[in-house]
Structure formats: structure tokens, C-alpha cells
Scaffold this motif. Structure first.
Motif, PDB file in Angstrom:
ATOM      1  N   PRO D  27     -23.221   2.426  13.332  1.00 29.09           N
ATOM      2  CA  PRO D  27     -23.618   2.511  11.919  1.00 29.09           C
ATOM      3  C   PRO D  27     -22.402   2.379  11.004  1.00 29.09           C
ATOM      4  CG  PRO D  27     -23.738   4.689  12.981  1.00 29.09           C
ATOM      5  CD  PRO D  27     -23.375   3.704  14.051  1.00 29.09           C
ATOM      6  N   GLU D  28     -22.625   1.900   9.816  1.00 26.62           N
ATOM      7  CA  GLU D  28     -21.526   1.781   8.855  1.00 26.62           C
ATOM      8  C   GLU D  28     -20.955   3.160   8.517  1.00 26.62           C
ATOM      9  OE1 GLU D  28     -19.917  -0.747   7.785  1.00 26.62           O
ATOM     10  OE2 GLU D  28     -21.236  -2.359   8.483  1.00 26.62           O
ATOM     11  N   ASN D  36      -4.850   2.897   2.531  1.00 25.44           N
ATOM     12  CA  ASN D  36      -4.215   1.794   3.278  1.00 25.44           C
ATOM     13  C   ASN D  36      -5.078   0.541   3.377  1.00 25.44           C
ATOM     14  OD1 ASN D  36      -1.863   3.179   3.802  1.00 25.44           O
ATOM     15  ND2 ASN D  36      -2.438   3.829   5.859  1.00 25.44           N
ATOM     16  N   THR D  37      -5.894   0.326   2.376  1.00 27.08           N
ATOM     17  CA  THR D  37      -6.677  -0.918   2.336  1.00 27.08           C
ATOM     18  C   THR D  37      -7.011  -1.209   0.876  1.00 27.08           C
ATOM     19  OG1 THR D  37      -8.741  -2.004   2.977  1.00 27.08           O
ATOM     20  CG2 THR D  37      -8.797   0.385   2.793  1.00 27.08           C
ATOM     21  N   ASP D  38      -7.041  -2.496   0.545  1.00 22.05           N
ATOM     22  CA  ASP D  38      -7.300  -2.883  -0.839  1.00 22.05           C
ATOM     23  C   ASP D  38      -8.737  -2.601  -1.237  1.00 22.05           C
ATOM     24  OD1 ASP D  38      -4.754  -3.752  -1.109  1.00 22.05           O
ATOM     25  OD2 ASP D  38      -5.199  -5.839  -0.617  1.00 22.05           O
ATOM     26  N   ARG D  39      -9.634  -2.759  -0.235  1.00 26.08           N
ATOM     27  CA  ARG D  39     -11.044  -2.574  -0.577  1.00 26.08           C
ATOM     28  C   ARG D  39     -11.763  -1.936   0.607  1.00 26.08           C
ATOM     29  NH1 ARG D  39     -12.312  -9.088  -0.183  1.00 26.08           N
ATOM     30  NH2 ARG D  39     -11.049  -9.360   1.694  1.00 26.08           N
ATOM     31  N   PRO D  40     -12.897  -1.349   0.362  1.00 32.17           N
ATOM     32  CA  PRO D  40     -13.657  -0.685   1.425  1.00 32.17           C
ATOM     33  C   PRO D  40     -13.917  -1.641   2.591  1.00 32.17           C
ATOM     34  CG  PRO D  40     -14.619  -0.172  -0.700  1.00 32.17           C
ATOM     35  CD  PRO D  40     -13.550  -1.197  -0.952  1.00 32.17           C
ATOM     36  N   ALA D  45     -18.303  -6.675   8.813  1.00 30.49           N
ATOM     37  CA  ALA D  45     -17.365  -7.767   8.529  1.00 30.49           C
ATOM     38  C   ALA D  45     -16.293  -7.873   9.612  1.00 30.49           C
ATOM     39  CB  ALA D  45     -16.710  -7.540   7.163  1.00 30.49           C
ATOM     40  N   LEU D  46     -16.335  -6.986  10.601  1.00 33.20           N
ATOM     41  CA  LEU D  46     -15.313  -6.978  11.651  1.00 33.20           C
ATOM     42  C   LEU D  46     -15.838  -7.540  12.968  1.00 33.20           C
ATOM     43  CD1 LEU D  46     -13.737  -3.492  10.838  1.00 33.20           C
ATOM     44  CD2 LEU D  46     -12.688  -5.722  10.447  1.00 33.20           C
ATOM     45  N   ARG D  47     -16.997  -8.157  12.960  1.00 35.15           N
ATOM     46  CA  ARG D  47     -17.524  -8.790  14.169  1.00 35.15           C
ATOM     47  C   ARG D  47     -16.493  -9.786  14.716  1.00 35.15           C
ATOM     48  NH1 ARG D  47     -20.469  -5.215  13.364  1.00 35.15           N
ATOM     49  NH2 ARG D  47     -22.727  -5.228  13.113  1.00 35.15           N
ATOM     50  N   GLY D  48     -16.370  -9.801  16.029  1.00 37.44           N
ATOM     51  CA  GLY D  48     -15.378 -10.679  16.650  1.00 37.44           C
ATOM     52  C   GLY D  48     -14.093  -9.943  16.979  1.00 37.44           C
ATOM     53  N   ARG D  49     -13.968  -8.721  16.460  1.00 42.10           N
ATOM     54  CA  ARG D  49     -12.819  -7.885  16.793  1.00 42.10           C
ATOM     55  C   ARG D  49     -13.316  -6.590  17.431  1.00 42.10           C
ATOM     56  NH1 ARG D  49     -10.145  -7.569  10.921  1.00 42.10           N
ATOM     57  NH2 ARG D  49      -8.420  -6.533  11.960  1.00 42.10           N
ATOM     58  N   VAL D  50     -12.504  -6.046  18.322  1.00 41.85           N
ATOM     59  CA  VAL D  50     -12.788  -4.715  18.844  1.00 41.85           C
ATOM     60  C   VAL D  50     -12.361  -3.713  17.771  1.00 41.85           C
ATOM     61  CG1 VAL D  50     -12.235  -3.048  20.662  1.00 41.85           C
ATOM     62  CG2 VAL D  50     -12.359  -5.500  21.204  1.00 41.85           C
ATOM     63  N   LEU D 144     -15.219   3.367  20.551  1.00 36.36           N
ATOM     64  CA  LEU D 144     -14.888   1.952  20.755  1.00 36.36           C
ATOM     65  C   LEU D 144     -16.116   1.107  20.441  1.00 36.36           C
ATOM     66  CD1 LEU D 144     -12.817   1.885  24.093  1.00 36.36           C
ATOM     67  CD2 LEU D 144     -12.013   2.097  21.738  1.00 36.36           C
ATOM     68  N   ILE D 145     -15.902   0.123  19.570  1.00 37.11           N
ATOM     69  CA  ILE D 145     -16.989  -0.761  19.130  1.00 37.11           C
ATOM     70  C   ILE D 145     -16.632  -2.183  19.555  1.00 37.11           C
ATOM     71  CG2 ILE D 145     -18.247  -1.605  17.103  1.00 37.11           C
ATOM     72  CD1 ILE D 145     -17.318   1.023  15.680  1.00 37.11           C
ATOM     73  N   ASP D 146     -17.561  -2.859  20.212  1.00 37.54           N
ATOM     74  CA  ASP D 146     -17.212  -4.186  20.746  1.00 37.54           C
ATOM     75  C   ASP D 146     -17.324  -5.272  19.676  1.00 37.54           C
ATOM     76  OD1 ASP D 146     -19.885  -4.960  20.535  1.00 37.54           O
ATOM     77  OD2 ASP D 146     -20.311  -4.650  22.665  1.00 37.54           O
ATOM     78  N   LYS D 147     -17.044  -6.504  20.082  1.00 39.03           N
ATOM     79  CA  LYS D 147     -16.989  -7.607  19.120  1.00 39.03           C
ATOM     80  C   LYS D 147     -18.333  -7.893  18.469  1.00 39.03           C
ATOM     81  CE  LYS D 147     -13.152  -9.893  21.499  1.00 39.03           C
ATOM     82  NZ  LYS D 147     -12.730 -11.057  22.312  1.00 39.03           N
ATOM     83  N   ALA D 148     -19.411  -7.446  19.122  1.00 40.37           N
ATOM     84  CA  ALA D 148     -20.745  -7.646  18.570  1.00 40.37           C
ATOM     85  C   ALA D 148     -21.213  -6.432  17.765  1.00 40.37           C
ATOM     86  CB  ALA D 148     -21.726  -7.930  19.699  1.00 40.37           C
ATOM     87  N   GLY D 149     -20.307  -5.444  17.580  1.00 36.54           N
ATOM     88  CA  GLY D 149     -20.662  -4.307  16.738  1.00 36.54           C
ATOM     89  C   GLY D 149     -21.368  -3.175  17.467  1.00 36.54           C
TER      90      GLY D 149
END
Lengths: 187, 187, 187, 187
Positions: D27-28, D36-40, D45-50, D144-149
Motif C-alpha cells: 500500500p502507498e 531528503n526529497t523534492d516531492r512526495p 512510481a517506483l515500479r521496476g526498482r526494488v 522488501l517490495i519487488d519490481k512489480a510492487g
């Protein structure tokens, strides 16, 4: 002998490693005495498993404080059918200090459960035969061999658990076929 | 031999120590080989200094990971005219694994700068002579000897830096006369 | 403010200390809130005991990883009638991050059993009042006060257990009279 | 609230984890303040990354001594395009001790470079909103969240570097498609 260095005087050893651009097949170990195994191990018989080869020396502080406990953690963390840990006692110095009896006592005192090989002495000089054919720079050294028998990492000095874990985890994820393919496409 | 135990399998060794109610004079060391000193040391020649005697074994994990680095810290922290550190290599087991050459290599690799004595083997059994006369229970052991040559602490297993520091600091503060007096009044 | 520095970015803090050539009397603490004690402590009421004053800050990594566990070890090692440990929370920065409630939660979570004082804010600037009168350079700082109430050590940064143990052990060995004498002869 | 526990009093925390048999979509995060980030950040939006989500608490000793340094090591070891590290400050206790200013100071003092989210307080009770929807048992927790979320691991307490490294390394090796497939076949 200039390329051989002992890491033992460095409290925080820098890792010197090469991830072979062109993977080469891991040569068989040349072993004087095996411990913790009923019969000599052949790397060729371990295809399908990731092999972690940990080269150490009983009188090398970085081996004893770093590489040996790490080898034990690797052995305890991964399933033996996926990842085989092999210790290799090897040294180009202090030859008169070492004996099979000493190594056996060390293995007993440090409660090592994985197979340990004592490198074969060389008639040609102080560098033992497996150290020579692997071109190891000293101890501790760590070699990762993939399921197809290729050397994928060869590091001299201390390695971080997190990075080693990630590399073993990635190799364990490969199929033997993919590992084979990696070899072919690199050739 | 029942009273002799190896601490090596205990990851967190409990200190077993006795602060002798009646201090007794520390017996001289019976030494096969001395390292890091021009000539054999006599405890009787060290009156006026606190002596820290650290008994260890090269293949004992708690000695290598705990007692040896602590001995080095003690040696680096106190002025040699106040506090003398002496290593004693002693063991009731693994006799075939040990040799003077091995101990010399260990001293070199671990960069030990303080005098180290190799305990004399005994014709009567596996317990070497200094271990026997000090009634040590195994390695590591730590013995504190005051300025008058009396044993003030004898601990088996790991000792905390803070406590050892406090005990050495208190003994170093005593005058030789006071230490002598302690002996007399206890006698 | 130039003389004030935070040690928090240094992973291995160098000790900067002065053993006052002329011992001076430790000034009383100026405290906003006391924790772990029924009533405010007065240094003047602690004559006859060695006092270890540990200045720390909850958001200072070297305080939390080094000074606080060390203070706890000192508290557990020495008899309270011989050695009194006092924590002093003090900071010249992050004022909006701190509150008595936060310090209370910290003391609870870290299981601190010794008295802890929250330094008094100053109307004159960011440096709180006890930090100012002790001329502390930042956190962590460690102050050793002898049985006669004199400052005998004042260190900024990490201190080794062995050395601190030796210094406390030596001070605990002094008689109150001797400590007094040290003051007189230095005056 | 019975299922919520603080690990802070356990010096050697046992990992309590479940590798979801049926992976569920992560869940979000419900965030009050981002650092430490410009925006939320959006997990979608992080699909494709662990994604490595590290839940911690500034006053929790196991978070500060264990989870935070581990998060920093993960952040330094893996390429950001492969693995995204996100800190989540969350707590069901000590609410009056915490503030955004305190968290900002902590991030500054501990030199954290990865994005950190402050969990949203809940009107319904002491458990903040993200902790609630992830059913976290306390801090530290690691997800741990995989590349597919999909959530692939959810651990409460300390995790060993070697194991976490292996798990991240294996997930990073998966293709996004394979991760997606894992989801489908599990559904």
C-alpha cells in the motif's frame, strides 16, 4: 613474488577485486589434506550450485577476525544445495609454523562445519599450487563460482556482508542454463 | 585434569576470578622460550611495577579475539615503568599443533610488542609447568601482580576493560611500601 | 561560539583533554530538570566520592553509540558509594528538537539508571549555562571530579574504557585528605 | 494494541518475519512530512526498482544502532536505479517526544541521504496510519517490495546483512515481468 601481499597488517583492508569481464572456468583445487568431508571434493561435481571459496591463513589476523566468521555466516545462511562453502588454507609464508595437525585443531576450536582444504605445497617455491593457479594475491581471498563453474568474483581482502550476500543471492537466482549462456556469450 | 577447562567454545565467557583474601607471592614463570626480550625476565626483578600476566593460546578463539587485543591495549595505555605486560602462551591440549616457530609467526602477524613466554612442557602430563604452579583453569587467564610481587587478581575468561583498567589503576597508585604492608598484614 | 564544536560527524573522535595543571573546584551544575533522582544533586554533597560527569546529547551519534553505553558501564562497574555517575544533557544546537519529554523517553528506552540533569538554557545565547561554566567544547564530554571536589580530567570526544577505568580507579584509591592536599599544594 | 511491541529492550532482537505466501501489493505510504526529497514519493512510481522500506524510531535503541546504519549501507551498496531505500519514522508511543524538527535534526546528525517519511498520526489512536495499514508490529521493521510492487518480505526486529543482501540481490535479479508473473500465479 612481488604480486603476493599479506593483508594482515591492515586493520581495515580495502577490497581489491576483479569481476572477470570474460568469465573463466574455475580450476580444480590441488589439495594436500581435506577436512570435514568424507572424500575429496571436485568443483566439477558441484555444477548447479554456487561455490564460495574462502582462502584463509590461521596466523593472518584479517582471516581469523573477518573471513572465517563470514564464511561461517554464509554457510549458516544459505541452503547447502544452493550454495557450497569451501575453506582453503593457503599461505606463501610461515611454512614452518603450519601443519595438518594445527589446521585440524583450528577447525575444531572455531567449530567450522564446512569442508576445508589444505593447499598443496609447491616444489617450485613458497607459493602453494592452488594459490598459484588461482593467481591469488594473499589471504583472505574470496572467490565466487557460478552454477556453470565460472569464476564470477575474485576479491582480495575484506568483503562486506551486504555486498557478498547480494552477489551470492544473484548467482543463486541464475539458472544453470543462464550461467552457461553467460559463459558462451562471453567467449 | 578435571579442573582444567577450555573457554574456547563459549562466545561470551563468564569471568571466574578470585581476589585472593590472603595474597600470595607470584611464583616465577617457567619458560621454554622468550620472545620480544633480550634476556629472560624474572618477576623478582620487576618489584615496584604492576605486572599484568596474560595467559593465552593461539588456537583459542577467546584468547585471539579478546585477551590478546586487550593485552595490547594495556601495553599501549600504561607507562612501561609503571605497568609491565607479559604474555604467556600455555595450553593443556593441541600439543602437536604448537611450536616455537608458530608462536613467533603469531607474534609477528599480530604485531605484539610486549615480552611473550612459551610455557615449559611437563614430563608429568599435558599441563605445562607455569600453568600448573599458577593453578590456571585454562585460557585466557589474567593475573595481576602488585608492586611487592603479590598476586592480587587471577581471572579465567574474558575481563572487561573498564574493570581491569580500574584495578590496574588502583594497584599502580599503591606505593611499593603499601603493597608490602598489605602482604605483611595479610600474613 | 567558535570554540564550540560538534563531534558528531567524526566517526572516530580524537580525545581532546586537559588534565588541569592547577586543579580547580568543579562548579555546581545549573539544572532545568533532574531525572532518576528524588531531589536535585549538589556536587558539594558528594565530597568523598569520585564523580563522573558525562555530557551528552540525544541526537549526537557519538554520545549515543559511545558515551552513553560507557556511562552505563561505569555505573555498573563501580560501587555507588565510591563513584557517582551523573549524566548531563546539554547542547548548543537543535534547541527546537529537544524537550524534557524527549529526554525522559530516551532515559526510559536506554534503561539509564543513574541521575540525569537537563542543562539550563541561557538567555544570553545558544550555549546552556552548565556547558558555559564548564567551558565544554561540545558533546560528548567527560569530567572526572575527585573526592575533594576538584576537576581532575576534562575530555571532549570518545575516551577509551581502559584509560577511564584506570583514572577512576586511581582517584577512588585516593583518600579525601590526599585529594584535598593535591588541591592545597597546587594552589 | 496487544500485537504492537517495542523491540527496544531486547539487546539481540529475534527476527520475526513472514515471506507472504500470497504476495500482496504494497500500500502507498501515508506521510505527514517528507525529508531528503523534492516531492512526495509514490510507490507506484517506483515500479521496476526494488524498494527497501525501513521503519524506525529515533528513541528506539535497536533502530538507531542497527536498522539505521544498515539502511545507510544498503543505500551505499546498491545502485539507486536498481534499489530505492526509504526510511519511515513511525511510532505508537512517545508521541509528545517527537516533532518534525527533531527528525530533521536526526537526519542531519546521522548524515542520512535517502528519502525519509514521517508517518501520519491517526485520529483513531496511537498507531500512525502507515504502521496501521502495513500491520507493523513495531520498530525496527523492514519491508522488501519487488519490481512489480509486491511485498516479498516483512520483518520485525534486526535482520542480518548477509541475508538481507541475498534477498535484495535475488529481487534485483528478477525482471519486472517475472515479478509480475509471480503475482499473477500467486493470485
Amino acid at each position: 613474488m612481488n604480486q603476493i601481499e599479506s593483508k594482515s597488517q591492515l586493520p581495515y583492508a580495502e577490497v581489491q577485486c576483479h569481476m572477470a569481464a570474460t568469465p573463466i572456468e574455475a580450476p580444480e583445487l590441488l589439495v594436500q589434506t581435506w577436512f570435514n568431508t568424507d572424500r575429496p571434493l571436485q568443483l566439477s561435481a558441484l555444477r548447479g550450485r554456487v561455490v564460495v571459496l574462502v582462502a584463509f591463513q590461521v596466523l593472518c589476523p584479517n582471516s581469523v577476525a573477518g573471513a572465517i566468521p563470514q564464511a561461517r555466516r554464509i554457510h549458516e545462511t544459505f541452503a547447502p544445495n544452493d550454495v557450497a562453502v569451501i575453506g582453503l588454507h593457503t599461505t606463501f609464508e610461515h611454512h614452518d609454523a603450519y601443519s595438518p595437525a594445527m589446521l585440524q585443531s583450528f577447525i575444531h576450536e572455531y567449530r567450522l562445519k564446512f569442508p576445508v582444504a589444505l593447499d598443496c605445497a609447491s616444489a617450485a617455491g613458497p607459493i602453494p599450487q592452488t594459490m598459484e593457479r588461482y593467481k591469488m594475491r594473499g589471504t583472505p581471498s574470496l572467490v565466487l563460482i557460478d552454477k556453470a563453474g565460472q569464476i564470477r568474483k575474485h576479491a582480495f581482502g575484506a568483503s562486506e556482508d551486504l555486498r557478498i550476500g547480494a552477489e551470492i543471492g544473484a548467482l543463486a537466482q541464475e539458472s544453470s542454463a543462464a550461467a552457461s549462456l553467460a559463459r558462451s556469450s562471453a567467449a
